[in-house]
Structure formats: structure tokens, C-alpha cells
Scaffold this motif. Structure first.
Motif, PDB file in Angstrom:
ATOM      1  N   VAL A  39      -1.904   6.913   8.288  1.00  0.00           N
ATOM      2  CA  VAL A  39      -2.441   5.715   7.631  1.00  0.00           C
ATOM      3  C   VAL A  39      -3.388   4.931   8.532  1.00  0.00           C
ATOM      4  O   VAL A  39      -3.959   3.923   8.103  1.00  0.00           O
ATOM      5  CB  VAL A  39      -1.307   4.777   7.149  1.00  0.00           C
ATOM      6  CG1 VAL A  39      -0.451   5.468   6.109  1.00  0.00           C
ATOM      7  CG2 VAL A  39      -0.455   4.293   8.322  1.00  0.00           C
ATOM      8  N   ARG A  40      -3.592   5.381   9.758  1.00  0.00           N
ATOM      9  CA  ARG A  40      -4.426   4.612  10.689  1.00  0.00           C
ATOM     10  C   ARG A  40      -5.863   4.483  10.193  1.00  0.00           C
ATOM     11  O   ARG A  40      -6.524   3.484  10.442  1.00  0.00           O
ATOM     12  CB  ARG A  40      -4.378   5.271  12.075  1.00  0.00           C
ATOM     13  CG  ARG A  40      -5.007   4.409  13.171  1.00  0.00           C
ATOM     14  CD  ARG A  40      -4.819   5.003  14.552  1.00  0.00           C
ATOM     15  NE  ARG A  40      -3.459   4.798  15.037  1.00  0.00           N
ATOM     16  CZ  ARG A  40      -2.544   5.766  15.131  1.00  0.00           C
ATOM     17  NH1 ARG A  40      -2.846   6.992  14.772  1.00  0.00           N
ATOM     18  NH2 ARG A  40      -1.337   5.511  15.573  1.00  0.00           N
ATOM     19  N   PHE A  41      -6.358   5.487   9.484  1.00  0.00           N
ATOM     20  CA  PHE A  41      -7.724   5.420   8.952  1.00  0.00           C
ATOM     21  C   PHE A  41      -7.837   4.416   7.816  1.00  0.00           C
ATOM     22  O   PHE A  41      -8.936   3.956   7.485  1.00  0.00           O
ATOM     23  CB  PHE A  41      -8.142   6.798   8.417  1.00  0.00           C
ATOM     24  CG  PHE A  41      -7.600   7.118   7.048  1.00  0.00           C
ATOM     25  CD1 PHE A  41      -8.364   6.905   5.911  1.00  0.00           C
ATOM     26  CD2 PHE A  41      -6.307   7.587   6.894  1.00  0.00           C
ATOM     27  CE1 PHE A  41      -7.868   7.173   4.649  1.00  0.00           C
ATOM     28  CE2 PHE A  41      -5.798   7.866   5.636  1.00  0.00           C
ATOM     29  CZ  PHE A  41      -6.578   7.666   4.506  1.00  0.00           C
ATOM     30  N   LEU A  42      -6.705   4.042   7.235  1.00  0.00           N
ATOM     31  CA  LEU A  42      -6.687   3.276   5.991  1.00  0.00           C
ATOM     32  C   LEU A  42      -6.379   1.802   6.201  1.00  0.00           C
ATOM     33  O   LEU A  42      -6.944   0.938   5.532  1.00  0.00           O
ATOM     34  CB  LEU A  42      -5.651   3.891   5.040  1.00  0.00           C
ATOM     35  CG  LEU A  42      -5.458   3.269   3.669  1.00  0.00           C
ATOM     36  CD1 LEU A  42      -6.713   3.473   2.825  1.00  0.00           C
ATOM     37  CD2 LEU A  42      -4.240   3.900   2.973  1.00  0.00           C
ATOM     38  N   VAL A  43      -5.447   1.506   7.092  1.00  0.00           N
ATOM     39  CA  VAL A  43      -4.994   0.128   7.294  1.00  0.00           C
ATOM     40  C   VAL A  43      -5.003  -0.209   8.775  1.00  0.00           C
ATOM     41  O   VAL A  43      -4.935   0.661   9.640  1.00  0.00           O
ATOM     42  CB  VAL A  43      -3.577  -0.093   6.720  1.00  0.00           C
ATOM     43  CG1 VAL A  43      -3.541   0.218   5.235  1.00  0.00           C
ATOM     44  CG2 VAL A  43      -2.539   0.753   7.471  1.00  0.00           C
ATOM     45  N   GLY A  44      -5.054  -1.526   9.042  1.00  0.00           N
ATOM     46  CA  GLY A  44      -5.028  -2.008  10.416  1.00  0.00           C
ATOM     47  C   GLY A  44      -4.441  -3.396  10.479  1.00  0.00           C
ATOM     48  O   GLY A  44      -3.711  -3.828   9.572  1.00  0.00           O
ATOM     49  N   ASP A  45      -4.787  -4.119  11.534  1.00  0.00           N
ATOM     50  CA  ASP A  45      -4.194  -5.436  11.761  1.00  0.00           C
ATOM     51  C   ASP A  45      -4.479  -6.401  10.614  1.00  0.00           C
ATOM     52  O   ASP A  45      -3.657  -7.272  10.313  1.00  0.00           O
ATOM     53  CB  ASP A  45      -4.735  -6.027  13.066  1.00  0.00           C
ATOM     54  CG  ASP A  45      -4.234  -5.276  14.292  1.00  0.00           C
ATOM     55  OD1 ASP A  45      -3.228  -4.546  14.157  1.00  0.00           O
ATOM     56  OD2 ASP A  45      -4.846  -5.420  15.375  1.00  0.00           O
ATOM     57  N   VAL A  94       0.868  -1.168   0.000  1.00  0.00           N
ATOM     58  CA  VAL A  94       0.000   0.000   0.000  1.00  0.00           C
ATOM     59  C   VAL A  94       0.910   1.224   0.000  1.00  0.00           C
ATOM     60  O   VAL A  94       1.659   1.451   0.957  1.00  0.00           O
ATOM     61  CB  VAL A  94      -0.920   0.029   1.241  1.00  0.00           C
ATOM     62  CG1 VAL A  94      -1.760   1.303   1.240  1.00  0.00           C
ATOM     63  CG2 VAL A  94      -1.800  -1.211   1.279  1.00  0.00           C
ATOM     64  N   ALA A  95       0.887   2.012  -1.071  1.00  0.00           N
ATOM     65  CA  ALA A  95       1.710   3.220  -1.195  1.00  0.00           C
ATOM     66  C   ALA A  95       0.804   4.420  -1.001  1.00  0.00           C
ATOM     67  O   ALA A  95       0.081   4.835  -1.914  1.00  0.00           O
ATOM     68  CB  ALA A  95       2.400   3.263  -2.553  1.00  0.00           C
ATOM     69  N   ARG A 118       2.719  -4.739   3.029  1.00  0.00           N
ATOM     70  CA  ARG A 118       3.555  -3.659   3.544  1.00  0.00           C
ATOM     71  C   ARG A 118       2.907  -2.313   3.223  1.00  0.00           C
ATOM     72  O   ARG A 118       2.132  -2.190   2.260  1.00  0.00           O
ATOM     73  CB  ARG A 118       4.956  -3.757   2.940  1.00  0.00           C
ATOM     74  CG  ARG A 118       5.602  -5.100   3.216  1.00  0.00           C
ATOM     75  CD  ARG A 118       6.912  -5.268   2.510  1.00  0.00           C
ATOM     76  NE  ARG A 118       7.956  -4.514   3.179  1.00  0.00           N
ATOM     77  CZ  ARG A 118       9.206  -4.409   2.699  1.00  0.00           C
ATOM     78  NH1 ARG A 118       9.530  -4.989   1.556  1.00  0.00           N
ATOM     79  NH2 ARG A 118      10.109  -3.721   3.377  1.00  0.00           N
ATOM     80  N   VAL A 119       3.209  -1.330   4.034  1.00  0.00           N
ATOM     81  CA  VAL A 119       2.593  -0.009   3.922  1.00  0.00           C
ATOM     82  C   VAL A 119       3.692   1.042   3.934  1.00  0.00           C
ATOM     83  O   VAL A 119       4.632   0.965   4.736  1.00  0.00           O
ATOM     84  CB  VAL A 119       1.611   0.250   5.085  1.00  0.00           C
ATOM     85  CG1 VAL A 119       0.992   1.643   4.966  1.00  0.00           C
ATOM     86  CG2 VAL A 119       0.527  -0.835   5.132  1.00  0.00           C
ATOM     87  N   THR A 120       3.567   2.013   3.047  1.00  0.00           N
ATOM     88  CA  THR A 120       4.519   3.112   3.025  1.00  0.00           C
ATOM     89  C   THR A 120       3.752   4.425   2.904  1.00  0.00           C
ATOM     90  O   THR A 120       2.619   4.438   2.428  1.00  0.00           O
ATOM     91  CB  THR A 120       5.533   2.944   1.865  1.00  0.00           C
ATOM     92  OG1 THR A 120       6.546   3.940   1.961  1.00  0.00           O
ATOM     93  CG2 THR A 120       4.847   3.036   0.525  1.00  0.00           C
ATOM     94  N   GLN A 121       4.367   5.520   3.384  1.00  0.00           N
ATOM     95  CA  GLN A 121       3.692   6.811   3.369  1.00  0.00           C
ATOM     96  C   GLN A 121       4.691   7.926   3.073  1.00  0.00           C
ATOM     97  O   GLN A 121       5.874   7.668   2.894  1.00  0.00           O
ATOM     98  CB  GLN A 121       2.954   7.057   4.687  1.00  0.00           C
ATOM     99  CG  GLN A 121       3.785   6.761   5.933  1.00  0.00           C
ATOM    100  CD  GLN A 121       4.527   7.943   6.470  1.00  0.00           C
ATOM    101  OE1 GLN A 121       5.421   8.446   5.826  1.00  0.00           O
ATOM    102  NE2 GLN A 121       4.200   8.373   7.678  1.00  0.00           N
TER     103      GLN A 121
END
Length: 359
Positions: free
Chosen positions: A110-116, A103-104, A124-127
Motif C-alpha cells: 500500500v506504500r504506493f497508494l497511501v502515506g502520512d 481504504v480497502a 484507516r487502511v486495510t489490505q
């Protein structure tokens, strides 16, 4: 130069329309990137050159933020580019994305977008928060200077029809930044950038951050102090802490009462750091001033009392909104996707541990 394409971690799922020959070059399979951005954000973040780099690296599927369209685009996507209004990635959307690996995110939080559920699948998540720190720190400094010099009160008085002499009197005593004690709550990326500016301009910075020790504060040019001490001593208090459960309403009625008469509060971080009702009550007394870029309710209602107070300076959550920052955000997204596709280490990854202590 276009990034090298990693071979065949992808396979085709679903109908043949997801396995078009155009996705293949020789024996290599072109990755799919779903672009789940609200209308207009693509041009805001990506220059034509940056967009071309993405096109060279993968097949792009611009799907917008409608869940049904996202689900179709995610069917065999390895990467998804997200924005402020992208729906949360969970449940059915994740079920529709069996190949999703990255997720780019074009923003910072990013808390509103992704979680556990996302992290549990190994996604993986990047911002792009690093791109936003310089302009937010500059706005925080701008707010600081405006409050110190009472510019917001002058402006309010003149626009309200007051005469010249009345406008001159319609503020607290002005102060210079040099030599002023400025309290900084949070040594975040933005907080550190703000601290560097304060030190360069001769301010006397105090810092409160439970994750920071005295040596780290000294390297930032600040004195590490307890929160109550910072509030009592500071002419301006600037908030740069993350919005996590531990910092919710960090400043309430008791804490705001500790500010000296004539002090100012700057918030370019998150509104949840302050009890808004307590702040409004304090501002209505005229005892302190505030400069705010973030609010509990956004857009700020036209009926909000904050809009009418002469001791309040407002901006519509645009502290990070420079052309340069947006282009840096786009470049970070391009670079992180390139690193992912070529097997290199991500430089702006958000892990569950990092998310627990960040905004």
C-alpha cells in the motif's frame, strides 16, 4: 446475512445528487463505497455473491481510476476500494473526500497508494496480503524444485533446438530438496508459509531476519543465521523480505559472490531486494541460476538479457495470481468493510508502524 448499517456518521455534502432519497432506509443513511478499480478487476476479485454483500451493505459507486471520476465518487464516500493502478490518495483526491474513513485495498503493498497525509486524517487502511501468501509460497517452492533439478535448463536446451543428449548435459548436477540447505531471507507471511513447506519436505532451512529471534526461528523449523553465513551455506536462497529502505539492494555484487557455485536464487518478493545489474553480471557467468517473478521494470522488456539466459527461469509477476487467492482477496475486502461498518475491529489493518516494516 447483510451487515448491520451504522447510523449517521455520514452526512451529505455538495449538490443534491449526492443526497438521493435512494440512499436512505427509514432514518438510516446508507454508507457510500467508491469502487476505484481498474477495468476487469471487479470480476477478478469479487464473486457475484461477494458483490451482492457489498450492495446490501452500502451504495456502490463504481468510478474506475480516472482522478476526476474518483473525486466525484469520493465526495461523500465513507469507504474506497482500491487496486494496483488506483492513483495515490493525496492532495486533491483527499480534499474531495471529506467523509473517507477506510481504504480497502485489494492488494498487499500500500506504500504506493497511501502515506502520512492519509493516516494524518485518521483514515484507516486495510489490505489482503494474507490471501496471497499461500500461492506465492507455492511458486517459491516450485521455483526451488525447478532450480534444484535443472528443469529450466532442460527446457531452454530443447526449445533452442539442441538434441536429446545435449539437453541432458545442459545443466548443473541435480539435487533433491530433502537434505538440501535452503536459505530464507525474511520471515514474512510468505516466508513462513514457504518455511513450513520446506520443513514438511525434509529440507534444511536457514533463516535470516533481523526482526526474528532464535526461539521464533526454531518454531519455524529454521536455524537463524547472519546473511553472509546463509549465502555461503545455501544451495537455494529464497527472498521473502519486505522492500523497505533498509533492504534495498540487500544482495549486491559482494553478497551474490558468496553463493556457492551451482546455487540458485529465488525472488518472488520484490526486485529492489537485489542489485539487478550485479545479478545479471553473475548470471551471465553461468555460475549460479535464478528464478524470478519480479523485476525493476515491469513488463519486462522484450530486449532484456534475462529472457535469453539458459540459467534463468522467469514468470511475469504472477506468483499470487491463483483463482483461489483472488477470491480470498475479495472476501477479505468484503469482511473488512463489514467490520468497519458494524464497528468491529479490523483484522488486516495497516498502520504507519506496520507499513514502515512491510512491503
Amino acid at each position: 446475512m447483510a451487515p448491520r448499517i451504522v447510523r449517521a456518521s455520514l452526512r451529505c455534502y455538495g449538490p443534491d445528487r449526492n443526497c438521493r432519497q435512494s440512499r436512505q432506509a427509514g432514518d438510516r443513511v446508507r454508507p457510500v463505497i467508491a469502487v476505484a478499480l481498474d477495468e476487469g478487476l471487479r470480476e477478478l476479485f469479487f464473486t457475484p455473491q461477494q458483490w451482492s454483500a457489498l450492495e446490501a451493505a452500502a451504495e456502490l459507486r463504481v468510478c474506475g481510476i480516472a482522478p476526476d471520476a474518483m473525486a466525484r465518487a469520493l465526495a461523500d464516500a465513507e469507504v474506497v476500494i482500491t487496486g494496483w493502478r488506483t492513483p495515490r490518495l493525496h492532495g486533491g483526491l483527499l480534499a474531495a473526500a471529506p467523509r473517507l474513513a477506510l481504504v480497502a485495498h485489494t492488494g498487499a503493498a500500500v506504500r504506493f497508494l497511501v502515506g502520512d497525509e492519509v493516516f494524518g486524517r485518521g483514515i484507516r487502511v486495510t489490505q489482503t496480503g494474507a490471501a496471497m501468501a499461500p500461492p506465492v509460497a507455492e511458486v517459491s517452492l516450485t521455483f526451488t524444485l525447478a532450480l534444484l533439478h535443472g528443469l529450466h535448463r532442460h527446457d531452454h536446451a530443447l526449445r533452442g533446438g539442441g538434441n536429446w543428449d545435449e539437453a541432458k548435459q545442459h545443466k548443473a548436477p541435480a539435487h533433491e530438496l530433502r537434505g538440501s540447505v535452503i536459505g530464507v531471507v525474511g520471515a514474512s507471511r510468505t516466508g513462513r508459509a514457504y518455511l513450513h513447506m520446506l520443513s514438511a519436505l525434509g529440507a534444511v532451512p536457514l533463516l535470516h531476519d533481523p526482526t526474528c529471534d532464535e526461539a521464533a526461528a526454531e518454531r519455524l523449523g529454521a536455524e537463524l543465521v547472519p546473511l553472509d553465513d546463509l549465502l555461503r551455506r545455501s544451495r537455494i536462497v529464497a527472498l521473502h523480505a519486505p522492500a523497505i529502505p533498509e533492504t534495498r539492494h540487500l544482495l549486491g555484487r559482494r553478497e551474490l559472490a558468496l553463493l556457492p557455485d551451482g546455487a540458485g536464487l529465488v525472488n518472488t518478493a520484490r526486485s529492489a531486494l537485489v542489485d539487478s545489474a550485479a545479478l545479471l553480471a553473475e548470471l551471465r557467468t553461468g555460475r549460479i541460476d535464478a528464478a524470478l517473478d519480479v523485476f525493476d521494470e515491469e513488463p519486462l522488456p522484450t530486449t532484456s538479457p534475462l529472457r535469453t539466459l539458459p540459467n534463468v527461469l522467469l514468470s511475469p509477476h504472477e506468483a499470487a495470481g491463483t483463482t483461489e487467492a483472488r477470491r480470498r482477496q475479495g472476501q477479505i475486502v468484503v469482511d473488512e468493510i463489514t467490520r468497519h461498518l458494524t464497528g468491529e475491529k479490523l483484522q488486516h489493518e495497516v498502520t504507519p508502524d506496520i507499513m514502515a516494516i512491510s512491503a
